[in-house]
Design a protein around this motif. Sequence first.
Motif: not given
Lengths: 125, 138
Positions: B18-24, B26-29, B63-69
């Motif tokens: 969560m700590v890796i994929f959440g921020p990535v 957010d930054v992409l968004l 960004g959405i893909g990363s947030l799905v993970v």
Amino acid sequence: MWREVSFFLWIIFGGTAGELCLSRAMKTVGEVTDFRPRALIRVMLRVIKVKWMWIGLTLMTLAFFGFLGVLSLDNVSFVVPVTALSYAVSALGSGVFLGERVSRQRWAGVLLVCVGVALVFAGKG
Amino acid sequence: MTSSAGLRFKTYLLILIMVIFGPVGDVLLREGMRRTGKLTTWAPAGVFHFFVRTFTIGTIWLGIGSLVVFFVAYMLVLSWADFSYVQPASTLSYGVVALMGYFLLGESVSLTQWTGVGIICLGVFVVGHTHPRTTEPE
């Protein structure tokens, strides 16, 4: 400024209510102990039958659009920490809505997070 | 019955994801929204066209893909750990987001804001030393 504040209220209350609904849905399904893809798909199929999941997803989708809106206006390093204000709302909601016991230590952590968020807001140039 | 050590390991592993994929995500968004432009209207038609434009940008979908993970890891961990434990524990991602915003997107972050982010992380540390479940499984 009023526009940003509106977005933050939208994100914090909508998002937190959505997450509480999701948590309630996952507690209904029970603890996930098997992480193989087929087992996870079975869990997902069970989850989508729980109404709290759909209510939660709807609220979180609305909050997501609000999040995109405020990201169009401000830096991510400002927006994301401010949304942590949802911890005060969620700690209250967890006790009332989910019947979780929120210990003094967790409250202390939540309080620190809130102080941190206040500083992030205050430090905006 | 799941052992306490096993439960903690499982919880920490998913929180790391969560700590890796959440921020990535957010930054992409944010990068995608910079390309979209500012949302300056409340008129339904204007908001509709704004979001249609938003979803034509590839960075938004990454960004959405990363947030799905992030979201899948979050749902899994919520199946055994308390919401009030998981949500604050995932706030470590706030520090990561600030660092990524500063280094990758060139955002200005004041000393007061860094202090605020540090206090948020301290709050996470305090919360992380409580047991992940306070209610009995149904």
